[in-house]
Design a protein around this motif. Structure first.
Motif, PDB file in Angstrom:
ATOM      1  N   GLN A  78      -6.390 -10.092   0.456  1.00 53.93           N
ATOM      2  CA  GLN A  78      -5.399  -9.050   0.200  1.00 53.93           C
ATOM      3  C   GLN A  78      -6.053  -7.697  -0.062  1.00 53.93           C
ATOM      4  O   GLN A  78      -5.557  -6.654   0.379  1.00 53.93           O
ATOM      5  N   THR A  79      -7.164  -7.724  -0.776  1.00 56.60           N
ATOM      6  CA  THR A  79      -7.883  -6.487  -1.079  1.00 56.60           C
ATOM      7  C   THR A  79      -8.328  -5.778   0.187  1.00 56.60           C
ATOM      8  O   THR A  79      -8.172  -4.557   0.333  1.00 56.60           O
ATOM      9  N   ASP A  80      -8.876  -6.528   1.120  1.00 57.60           N
ATOM     10  CA  ASP A  80      -9.338  -5.933   2.379  1.00 57.60           C
ATOM     11  C   ASP A  80      -8.198  -5.267   3.130  1.00 57.60           C
ATOM     12  O   ASP A  80      -8.351  -4.166   3.674  1.00 57.60           O
ATOM     13  N   SER A 123      -5.100  -0.515   4.765  1.00 56.05           N
ATOM     14  CA  SER A 123      -3.758   0.072   4.869  1.00 56.05           C
ATOM     15  C   SER A 123      -3.700   1.440   4.208  1.00 56.05           C
ATOM     16  O   SER A 123      -3.058   2.367   4.728  1.00 56.05           O
ATOM     17  N   LEU A 124      -4.374   1.592   3.076  1.00 54.92           N
ATOM     18  CA  LEU A 124      -4.423   2.895   2.409  1.00 54.92           C
ATOM     19  C   LEU A 124      -5.119   3.922   3.293  1.00 54.92           C
ATOM     20  O   LEU A 124      -4.701   5.089   3.371  1.00 54.92           O
ATOM     21  N   GLU A 125      -6.166   3.509   3.977  1.00 53.90           N
ATOM     22  CA  GLU A 125      -6.856   4.410   4.907  1.00 53.90           C
ATOM     23  C   GLU A 125      -5.929   4.826   6.046  1.00 53.90           C
ATOM     24  O   GLU A 125      -5.870   6.002   6.423  1.00 53.90           O
ATOM     25  N   CYS A 180      -4.422   8.057   2.789  1.00 52.57           N
ATOM     26  CA  CYS A 180      -4.599   8.233   1.351  1.00 52.57           C
ATOM     27  C   CYS A 180      -5.989   8.790   1.066  1.00 52.57           C
ATOM     28  O   CYS A 180      -7.000   8.242   1.503  1.00 52.57           O
ATOM     29  N   SER A 181      -6.057   9.873   0.312  1.00 50.63           N
ATOM     30  CA  SER A 181      -7.335  10.543   0.059  1.00 50.63           C
ATOM     31  C   SER A 181      -8.027  10.022  -1.204  1.00 50.63           C
ATOM     32  O   SER A 181      -9.172  10.403  -1.479  1.00 50.63           O
ATOM     33  N   ALA A 199       0.838  -1.205   0.000  1.00 55.26           N
ATOM     34  CA  ALA A 199       0.000   0.000   0.000  1.00 55.26           C
ATOM     35  C   ALA A 199       0.871   1.253   0.000  1.00 55.26           C
ATOM     36  O   ALA A 199       0.579   2.232  -0.700  1.00 55.26           O
ATOM     37  N   GLU A 200       1.953   1.214   0.764  1.00 53.17           N
ATOM     38  CA  GLU A 200       2.884   2.341   0.792  1.00 53.17           C
ATOM     39  C   GLU A 200       3.498   2.567  -0.592  1.00 53.17           C
ATOM     40  O   GLU A 200       3.744   3.707  -0.997  1.00 53.17           O
TER      41      GLU A 200
END
Length: 319
Positions: free
Chosen positions: A176-178, A183-185, A189-190, A149-150
């Motif tokens: 993995q999607t979940d 992780s993006l949240e 991440c906007s 995600a990073e």
């Protein structure tokens, strides 16, 4: 009952008896059934790593029956049932659908999975401490998803919409999607994150086209169907100018710009080590913890990055 998954009662054995047992173990021969879901580089490397390690340790005392299910779950069931009928000494289940077929087909023959992302989801276990407690164990191919995600944020910082493209029939991809989404949240991440799911090969082109039309970047997890259709995905995304970040090396080489990947050959070797422990040392597979590859690395595809005008940091290796 399979002749190799059993506990040898050592207590009370005479010295002569123990020596005879050791000689018997040295003379043992084994047949291992290997079922691989489909033909693509990651799975091929895991199978090769497994066979190389086991062959090195056991020599001509081991034979392999290697079968490819051609991406069909029904073929996985057929192959595994044949292994069970033959009473093979161990089954290598290469990918999640094969592991599920093997776990359903036998509770006595040792089953080692590899290229499996999430064992609790694959085995439908509500509680998980790293050990299945059954005749199933193996290795996970899950690279650190937080770091993936990073990577998305690092390489495409101005993305307004991030698409996650995967096959809805693969539970490992759902898992993995979940984690990628959460992780993006956590990273603040906007961008809007949307899932684009296909059911199989027939609708992958249409779903990928829709994703490419709407997204600034696409993430593909370690998804077997996507891996088998990576060239098709690239033929849609690259002309559209949409970068793809992938969960593993094989998919990335086919359609991605970058990945944080494990070494699937190493993963197979680790699984091979577990197999030797079960067959030769009598290790109780029901108490064997699922293991992971020890090394991960950031990689990128120079030509594709250049075409898309994406600058890659110095700590990435060329694929």
């Amino acid at each position: 009952m399979n002749r190799k998954w059993r506990k040898t009662a050592l207590a009370g054995l005479t010295a002569a008896g123990m020596m005879a047992s050791a000689v018997s173990a040295e003379d043992s021969s084994y047949k291992i059934g290997i079922c691989q879901l489909t033909q693509h580089e990651a799975l091929e490397q895991a199978t090769k790593g497994f066979q190389d390690y086991v062959s090195e340790k056991l020599g001509d005392r081991v034979t392999f029956d290697v079968q490819n299910a051609s991406g069909e779950v029904s073929n996985c069931v057929t192959v595994i049932n044949a292994f069970v009928s033959e009473d093979v000494d161990l089954i290598l289940a290469n990918s999640t659908p094969v592991l599920q077929a093997a776990a359903s087909a036998t509770d006595t023959i040792p089953v080692l999975g590899t290229s499996v992302t999430d064992y609790p989801a694959a085995l439908d276990l509500e509680e998980w401490n790293g050990v299945a407690g059954t005749n199933v164990s193996g290795t996970s191919d899950c690279a650190p998803l937080q770091q993936q995600a990073e990577m998305i944020v690092e390489l495409i910082p101005d993305a307004k919409e991030i698409g996650i493209l995967y096959c809805s029939a693969e539970p490992n991809s759902r898992y993995q999607t979940d984690i990628i989404k959460s992780s993006l949240e956590e990273l603040g991440c906007s961008a809007e994150v949307k899932e684009y799911t296909f059911t199989g090969t027939d609708d992958i082109a249409a779903v990928t086209t829709t994703a490419a039309e709407n997204c600034d970047v696409i993430y593909i997890p370690t998804d077997n169907t996507a891996a088998s259709n990576a060239e098709l995905i690239n033929n849609i995304c690259e002309p559209a100018g949409v970068p793809v970040i992938c969960g593993e090396k094989g998919v990335c080489e086919g359609c991605g710009i970058a990945t944080l990947t494990i070494d699937y050959y190493e993963l197979g070797q680790i699984t091979g080590e577990m197999a030797v422990d079960v067959l030769e040392e009598g290790t109780d597979i029901s108490q064997m913890a699922v293991r992971q590859a020890e090394q991960v690395k950031k990689c990128y595809v120079p030509e594709r990055c250049e075409k898309l005008g994406i600058t890659i940091p110095d700590d990435y290796e060329k694929l």
